[in-house]
Design an enzyme around this catalytic site. Structure first.
Site, PDB file in Angstrom:
ATOM      1  N   CYS A 114     -32.033 -68.665 -39.674  1.00  0.00           N
ATOM      2  CA  CYS A 114     -31.915 -69.744 -40.667  1.00  0.00           C
ATOM      3  C   CYS A 114     -31.403 -71.055 -40.069  1.00  0.00           C
ATOM      4  O   CYS A 114     -31.560 -72.112 -40.672  1.00  0.00           O
ATOM      5  CB  CYS A 114     -31.021 -69.313 -41.826  1.00  0.00           C
ATOM      6  SG  CYS A 114     -31.688 -67.901 -42.717  1.00  0.00           S
ATOM      7  N   HIS A 256     -29.005 -75.940 -45.353  1.00  0.00           N
ATOM      8  CA  HIS A 256     -29.888 -74.778 -45.429  1.00  0.00           C
ATOM      9  C   HIS A 256     -29.799 -74.217 -46.845  1.00  0.00           C
ATOM     10  O   HIS A 256     -28.719 -74.113 -47.420  1.00  0.00           O
ATOM     11  CB  HIS A 256     -29.460 -73.733 -44.401  1.00  0.00           C
ATOM     12  CG  HIS A 256     -30.124 -72.408 -44.597  1.00  0.00           C
ATOM     13  ND1 HIS A 256     -31.486 -72.282 -44.701  1.00  0.00           N
ATOM     14  CD2 HIS A 256     -29.602 -71.155 -44.739  1.00  0.00           C
ATOM     15  CE1 HIS A 256     -31.778 -71.011 -44.895  1.00  0.00           C
ATOM     16  NE2 HIS A 256     -30.657 -70.313 -44.928  1.00  0.00           N
ATOM     17  N   ASN A 286     -34.784 -68.848 -50.216  1.00  0.00           N
ATOM     18  CA  ASN A 286     -34.367 -69.047 -48.826  1.00  0.00           C
ATOM     19  C   ASN A 286     -35.584 -68.857 -47.918  1.00  0.00           C
ATOM     20  O   ASN A 286     -36.087 -67.752 -47.774  1.00  0.00           O
ATOM     21  CB  ASN A 286     -33.264 -68.029 -48.492  1.00  0.00           C
ATOM     22  CG  ASN A 286     -32.739 -68.166 -47.073  1.00  0.00           C
ATOM     23  OD1 ASN A 286     -33.318 -68.881 -46.254  1.00  0.00           O
ATOM     24  ND2 ASN A 286     -31.663 -67.464 -46.783  1.00  0.00           N
TER      25      ASN A 286
HETATM   26  O1  UT7 Z   1     -29.660 -67.679 -44.822  1.00  0.00           O
HETATM   27  C1  UT7 Z   1     -28.326 -67.316 -44.506  1.00  0.00           C
HETATM   28  C2  UT7 Z   1     -28.137 -65.939 -44.898  1.00  0.00           C
HETATM   29  N1  UT7 Z   1     -28.071 -65.612 -46.272  1.00  0.00           N
HETATM   30  C3  UT7 Z   1     -27.096 -65.978 -47.083  1.00  0.00           C
HETATM   31  O2  UT7 Z   1     -26.379 -66.910 -46.837  1.00  0.00           O
HETATM   32  C4  UT7 Z   1     -26.845 -65.138 -48.302  1.00  0.00           C
HETATM   33  C5  UT7 Z   1     -25.373 -64.899 -48.483  1.00  0.00           C
HETATM   34  N2  UT7 Z   1     -25.018 -64.008 -49.568  1.00  0.00           N
HETATM   35  C6  UT7 Z   1     -25.307 -64.233 -50.854  1.00  0.00           C
HETATM   36  O3  UT7 Z   1     -25.978 -65.188 -51.192  1.00  0.00           O
HETATM   37  C7  UT7 Z   1     -24.767 -63.299 -51.913  1.00  0.00           C
HETATM   38  O4  UT7 Z   1     -23.773 -62.473 -51.337  1.00  0.00           O
HETATM   39  C8  UT7 Z   1     -25.848 -62.400 -52.588  1.00  0.00           C
HETATM   40  C9  UT7 Z   1     -26.709 -63.269 -53.476  1.00  0.00           C
HETATM   41  C10 UT7 Z   1     -26.664 -61.724 -51.529  1.00  0.00           C
HETATM   42  C11 UT7 Z   1     -25.177 -61.348 -53.468  1.00  0.00           C
HETATM   43  O5  UT7 Z   1     -24.331 -61.941 -54.425  1.00  0.00           O
HETATM   44  P1  UT7 Z   1     -22.891 -61.317 -54.703  1.00  0.00           P
HETATM   45  O6  UT7 Z   1     -22.264 -62.124 -55.770  1.00  0.00           O
HETATM   46  O7  UT7 Z   1     -22.200 -61.245 -53.371  1.00  0.00           O
HETATM   47  O8  UT7 Z   1     -23.245 -59.904 -55.294  1.00  0.00           O
HETATM   48  P2  UT7 Z   1     -22.930 -58.452 -54.720  1.00  0.00           P
HETATM   49  O9  UT7 Z   1     -23.657 -58.165 -53.482  1.00  0.00           O
HETATM   50  O10 UT7 Z   1     -21.442 -58.252 -54.710  1.00  0.00           O
HETATM   51  O11 UT7 Z   1     -23.510 -57.535 -55.870  1.00  0.00           O
HETATM   52  C12 UT7 Z   1     -22.916 -57.515 -57.185  1.00  0.00           C
HETATM   53  C13 UT7 Z   1     -23.657 -56.511 -58.019  1.00  0.00           C
HETATM   54  C14 UT7 Z   1     -23.787 -55.138 -57.350  1.00  0.00           C
HETATM   55  O12 UT7 Z   1     -23.676 -54.158 -58.354  1.00  0.00           O
HETATM   56  P3  UT7 Z   1     -22.318 -53.310 -58.519  1.00  0.00           P
HETATM   57  O13 UT7 Z   1     -22.113 -52.629 -57.208  1.00  0.00           O
HETATM   58  O14 UT7 Z   1     -21.264 -54.323 -58.826  1.00  0.00           O
HETATM   59  O15 UT7 Z   1     -22.640 -52.386 -59.646  1.00  0.00           O
HETATM   60  C15 UT7 Z   1     -25.192 -55.145 -56.821  1.00  0.00           C
HETATM   61  O16 UT7 Z   1     -25.732 -53.837 -56.722  1.00  0.00           O
HETATM   62  O17 UT7 Z   1     -24.987 -56.969 -58.246  1.00  0.00           O
HETATM   63  C16 UT7 Z   1     -25.917 -55.928 -57.897  1.00  0.00           C
HETATM   64  N3  UT7 Z   1     -27.136 -56.551 -57.395  1.00  0.00           N
HETATM   65  C17 UT7 Z   1     -28.155 -56.906 -58.190  1.00  0.00           C
HETATM   66  N4  UT7 Z   1     -28.352 -56.767 -59.509  1.00  0.00           N
HETATM   67  C18 UT7 Z   1     -29.505 -57.222 -60.011  1.00  0.00           C
HETATM   68  C19 UT7 Z   1     -27.438 -56.915 -56.109  1.00  0.00           C
HETATM   69  N5  UT7 Z   1     -28.647 -57.483 -56.082  1.00  0.00           N
HETATM   70  C20 UT7 Z   1     -29.120 -57.477 -57.341  1.00  0.00           C
HETATM   71  C21 UT7 Z   1     -30.311 -57.931 -57.925  1.00  0.00           C
HETATM   72  N6  UT7 Z   1     -30.465 -57.799 -59.254  1.00  0.00           N
HETATM   73  N7  UT7 Z   1     -31.295 -58.509 -57.206  1.00  0.00           N
END
Ligand code: UT7
Length: 329
Positions: A114, A256, A286
């Site tokens: 990225c 980015h 992204n």
């Molecule tokens: O390009 C550079 C690299 N990329 C980035 O910079 C991305 C960096 N990270 C992020 O943008 C965020 O961490 C994410 C968008 C990937 C995730 O957001 P989050 O607020 O950190 O959510 P999380 O991973 O803690 O997940 C929260 C909940 C989980 O459920 P439980 O365990 O709380 O029951 C996940 O299983 O959301 C669930 N979840 C989803 N639910 C519906 C994860 N993905 C999804 C989804 N739809 N697509």
């Protein structure tokens, strides 16, 4: 005589196929509201099966050449940032070179995921400043849809495909970096960083030497998020310090585009006026190395970025890699 890389023009290209969050709901346990709330993403563009990274790159390059009023025959350096090359080798850049009918100079790929576009820009800028090339085509192009695990809702909803390109040309200058004026256009600084200790937080679980497969993207989202805010913040602070500038001097910030919440955190941390931030993650998701030139081109085409404006680019990606580039448009 000092040389500076002047920005001559830019262009971008997106595949036709638009996939909304609602479309993803059909085959995946996800929802439009989750994706929008957690990331700001509303949709992404996905390449068709026969559309390769080089195809997107060639279209973006043609638009950038047109926008810059430069003939392809003038290009003597192509640096293409991608983590999704057409083939393991040769470089996707040489396919672009060939399609544009260019038979001189050098063409190669850089791989910083990225952060790839900032890396490619820095490499091209240094070639031009050293007099090793005169006119550079810098491209970020990706088909991340090919390396996504479409069963993994934590990652597959976050990415899209696309390409963007920038033309730089070396010009002799007489001013030094402490004497910035509106006429002092071009790439004013680049700062690159990497720290391989974090490679397991964002990677693809395949490759020609390790598994003999292409592999799929794996990410520890929460950790990557924290590092992205901290490292992009650090990269822009260094750029401001290096150029004797403050946050309010920057006309446009082009980060980015990974997650709207990462961008909001940077706005808060750096006390940036939100209206100065170029945001396209809602439309493109992204697109890795393509995200900055896609956002840049949109802001140039809609008239926000104008000649003389100070534009600060910043990125962070797998590796980790991160960096910033300050341009006067
Ligand atoms: O390009 C550079 C690299 N990329 C980035 O910079 C991305 C960096 N990270 C992020 O943008 C965020 O961490 C994410 C968008 C990937 C995730 O957001 P989050 O607020 O950190 O959510 P999380 O991973 O803690 O997940 C929260 C909940 C989980 O459920 P439980 O365990 O709380 O029951 C996940 O299983 O959301 C669930 N979840 C989803 N639910 C519906 C994860 N993905 C999804 C989804 N739809 N697509």
């Amino acid at each position: 005589m000092l040389k500076r890389s002047i920005v001559m023009g830019c262009g971008s290209f997106l595949p036709d196929k638009l996939v909304s969050n609602k479309d993803l709901e059909k085959d995946l346990d996800t929802s439009d509201s989750w994706i929008q709330q957690r990331t700001g993403i509303r949709q992404r563009f996905i390449a068709s099966d026969n559309q390769l990274t080089s195809h997107l790159a060639i279209e973006a390059a043609r638009k950038a050449l047109f926008n810059a009023s430069i003939d392809a025959s003038e290009i003597d350096l192509i640096v293409l940032a991608t983590a999704t090359p057409d083939r393991t080798f040769p470089a996707t850049a040489v396919r672009v070179q060939s399609a544009l009918g260019i038979q001189k100079g050098a063409a190669f790929d850089v791989q910083a995921v990225c952060s790839g576009f900032i890396y490619a820009l820095a490499v091209a800028d240094n070639f031009l400043k050293l007099g090793q090339a005169k006119t550079a085509l810098v491209i970020g192009a990706e088909v991340f849809s090919r390396i996504l695990d479409w069963q993994d809702r934590r990652t597959c909803v976050l990415f899209g495909d696309g390409a963007g390109a920038l033309i730089l040309q070396a010009k002799d200058i007489t001013t030094d970096k402490n004497n910035l004026s509106k006429d002092d256009r071009g790439v004013l600084s680049t700062h690159l960083y990497s720290d391989g200790r974090y490679e397991d937080l964002l990677y693809v679980d395949g490759g020609p030497a390790s598994t003999n497969t292409v592999g799929k993207l794996r990410m520890a989202g929460k950790e990557v998020f924290k590092h992205a805010v901290q490292k992009m913040g650090q990269a822009v602070e260094t750029a401001l310090l290096h150029n004797n500038l403050s946050v309010s001097d920057i006309d446009w910030w082009v980060p980015h585009q990974a997650n709207k919440r990462i961008i909001d955190s940077i706005i808060e941390r750096m006390h940036i006026s939100p209206e100065k931030m170029i945001i396209t993650v809602d439309q493109h998701a992204n697109t890795s190395a393509a995200s900055i030139p896609l956002a840049l081109t949109q802001a140039v085409e809609d008239g926000r970025i104008k000649p003389g404006h100070l534009v600060l680019l910043e990125a962070m990606g797998g590796g980790f890699t991160w960096g910033s580039a300050l341009l006067r448009w």
